[in-house]
Design an enzyme around this catalytic site. Structure first.
Site, short mmCIF file in Angstrom:
data_model
loop_
_atom_site.label_atom_id
_atom_site.label_comp_id
_atom_site.label_asym_id
_atom_site.label_seq_id
_atom_site.Cartn_x
_atom_site.Cartn_y
_atom_site.Cartn_z
NE ARG A 228 37.58 31.04 39.71
CZ ARG A 228 37.37 30.03 40.56
NH1 ARG A 228 37.71 28.81 40.24
NH2 ARG A 228 36.79 30.25 41.73
CG HIS A 276 34.46 25.34 37.40
ND1 HIS A 276 34.61 26.70 37.22
CD2 HIS A 276 34.95 25.10 38.64
CE1 HIS A 276 35.15 27.25 38.30
NE2 HIS A 276 35.36 26.28 39.19
P1 NDP Z 1 45.66 30.09 47.78
O1 NDP Z 1 45.29 31.52 47.95
O2 NDP Z 1 45.88 29.26 48.98
O3 NDP Z 1 46.97 29.97 46.87
C1 NDP Z 1 47.19 30.76 45.76
C2 NDP Z 1 48.61 30.55 45.29
O4 NDP Z 1 48.80 31.27 44.08
C3 NDP Z 1 49.66 31.07 46.29
O5 NDP Z 1 50.76 30.22 46.32
C4 NDP Z 1 50.03 32.41 45.70
O6 NDP Z 1 51.35 32.86 46.03
C5 NDP Z 1 49.96 32.09 44.22
N1 NDP Z 1 49.82 33.32 43.46
C6 NDP Z 1 48.84 34.25 43.49
N2 NDP Z 1 49.10 35.26 42.66
C7 NDP Z 1 50.29 34.98 42.10
C8 NDP Z 1 51.13 35.66 41.16
N3 NDP Z 1 50.79 36.83 40.65
N4 NDP Z 1 52.29 35.07 40.81
C9 NDP Z 1 52.65 33.88 41.33
N5 NDP Z 1 51.92 33.18 42.22
C10 NDP Z 1 50.75 33.74 42.60
O7 NDP Z 1 44.53 29.47 46.86
P2 NDP Z 1 44.03 27.94 46.80
O8 NDP Z 1 45.21 27.08 46.64
O9 NDP Z 1 43.08 27.66 47.90
O10 NDP Z 1 43.16 27.98 45.45
C11 NDP Z 1 43.74 28.35 44.22
C12 NDP Z 1 42.67 28.56 43.16
O11 NDP Z 1 42.14 27.32 42.74
C13 NDP Z 1 41.44 29.34 43.58
O12 NDP Z 1 41.68 30.73 43.63
C14 NDP Z 1 40.44 28.98 42.50
O13 NDP Z 1 40.55 29.87 41.41
C15 NDP Z 1 40.92 27.59 42.05
N6 NDP Z 1 39.95 26.54 42.40
C16 NDP Z 1 39.36 25.84 41.37
C17 NDP Z 1 38.47 24.83 41.64
C18 NDP Z 1 37.91 23.99 40.55
O14 NDP Z 1 37.01 23.18 40.81
N7 NDP Z 1 38.41 24.10 39.34
C19 NDP Z 1 38.08 24.50 43.02
C20 NDP Z 1 38.77 25.26 44.01
C21 NDP Z 1 39.66 26.26 43.69
P3 NDP Z 1 51.77 33.16 47.54
O15 NDP Z 1 51.89 31.79 48.19
O16 NDP Z 1 53.06 33.85 47.43
O17 NDP Z 1 50.65 33.98 48.13
C1 OXD Z 2 36.33 27.32 43.87
C2 OXD Z 2 35.74 26.68 42.70
O1 OXD Z 2 36.89 28.41 43.73
O2 OXD Z 2 34.93 25.75 42.87
O3 OXD Z 2 36.26 26.73 44.96
O4 OXD Z 2 36.07 27.03 41.58
#
Ligand code: NDP
Ligand code: OXD
Length: 313
Positions: A228, A276
């Site tokens: 993000r 994005h």
């Molecule tokens: P998940 O919830 O599966 O994974 C999030 C990961 O981030 C987990 O490993 C979590 O740790 C870690 N995390 C969260 N907070 C912290 C912190 N404070 N310190 C360290 N690690 C942290 O999410 P997804 O993998 O499904 O998606 C991740 C992000 O990708 C989405 O939230 C979105 O913002 C972004 N995204 C962007 C897209 C784009 O087109 N650019 C499309 C899709 C998603 P833990 O494993 O310990 O919970």
């Molecule tokens: C998502 C994105 O969060 O598209 O899936 O950013």
């Protein structure tokens, strides 16, 4: 029973059509007033107008059109119903394609060769092997783990950072604030796939950039952010690029989207910008998943992929 589809920033018609095709018997409205007195039990949203969901007394669950839910949680009047995020192979595969594409482009000197081609310069650059490069993935969740597996197939060493301790095959893992320093110090290419939460906002700032490994086999550290925009301090990134503390960056997400025309990121020679677009939420692939979840919830089954509101993801 009706379903409200509320999106901001794009035309909802493709989503409406895909949701309708997935469950033609359902009434799907894009404005609550179209429900004709029927209660709205579910909402499917992307950046819903703040306060809108609080006006739906029968609401039972909120579905995000994406994996991230910061766009929903930004609403301070959110009703206390479950929030479900997207977890789907289609989204995961698209994100891993983006990550592999950007990592390979930086690793195989894409920028330098594009510049050389423009000037008709025939000059082969030193190229390390993939096994000499560590790709550090911040966020070892659904997307991070899939990207890690695909990078490993290409021969890269992969490490990952998460909030809690994790074990992932073949990946050196680090967790929490204690793990961040060693994780950054070992990363040649940093890939950010974190959610935007109170804890992660602005995390890609001066301090983090200063802790990146400097003497990488590529000549400097590389940043790829597809998580993000709110994770990154764009002024700090530009300064690090200008001062050669950061070699190159691929940025898919920005603090303000669309990225304003006056942003220096658009024209910076070391920055690769995508709008994005790393992992598109494809209505045809994702609408059936949402509609199946709604049907299961009505049968009394538990919802999958419910967000932890406290953690913010
Ligand atoms: P998940 O919830 O599966 O994974 C999030 C990961 O981030 C987990 O490993 C979590 O740790 C870690 N995390 C969260 N907070 C912290 C912190 N404070 N310190 C360290 N690690 C942290 O999410 P997804 O993998 O499904 O998606 C991740 C992000 O990708 C989405 O939230 C979105 O913002 C972004 N995204 C962007 C897209 C784009 O087109 N650019 C499309 C899709 C998603 P833990 O494993 O310990 O919970
Ligand atoms: C998502 C994105 O969060 O598209 O899936 O950013």
């Amino acid at each position: 029973m009706a379903i409200l589809l509320s999106v901001t920033g794009f035309d909802p018609s493709r989503w409406w059509q895909a949701l309708h095709e997935a469950a033609p018997e359902r009434r799907i409205v894009v404005d609550a007033s179209e429900a004709g007195g029927e209660p709205i039990d579910y909402a499917v949203v992307w950046k819903q107008p703040p306060g809108l969901l609080a006006t739906l007394p029968e609401l039972k669950a909120i579905f995000s059109l994406g994996a991230g839910v910061d766009h929903i949680l930004a609403d301070r009047q959110l009703p206390a119903v479950p929030i479900v995020r997207i977890v789907a192979d289609d989204l995961k595969e698209r994100m891993s394609e983006y990550v592999v594409w950007r990592v390979l482009d930086h690793f195989r000197r894409g920028r330098a060769y594009r510049q050389q081609q423009a000037q008709k310069i025939w000059h082969e650059r030193m190229q390390p092997a993939a096994r000499e490069i560590t790709v550090g993935i911040m966020g070892l969740g659904v997307l991070g783990i899939d990207a890690a597996a695909k990078l490993q197939v290409l021969g890269f060493r992969v490490s990952g950072w998460s909030r809690g301790e994790k074990r992932v095959d073949g990946v050196e893992t680090f967790a929490g604030s204690a793990g961040l320093g060693p994780f950054l110090a070992a990363s040649d290419i940093l890939v950010v796939l974190l959610p935007l939460t109170a804890d992660t906002r602005g995390i890609i700032g001066e301090d983090l950039l200063a802790r990146l490994k400097r003497d990488t086999p590529l000549g400097g550290p590389v940043l790829v952010n597809a998580g993000r925009g709110g994770l990154q301090d764009e002024t700090a990134i530009l300064a690090a690029l200008d001062e050669d503390r950061l070699m190159e960056a691929s940025l898919d997400v920005f603090n303000v989207e669309p990225l304003p025309a006056e942003s220096r990121l658009w024209s910076h020679p070391k920055v690769f910008v995508t709008p994005h677009a790393a992992a598109l939420s494809d209505p045809d692939a994702l609408a059936p998943i949402i509609m199946r979840q709604i049907a299961a919830h009505e049968r009394g089954e538990l919802l999958d992929n419910v967000v932890d509101r406290q953690a913010g993801y």
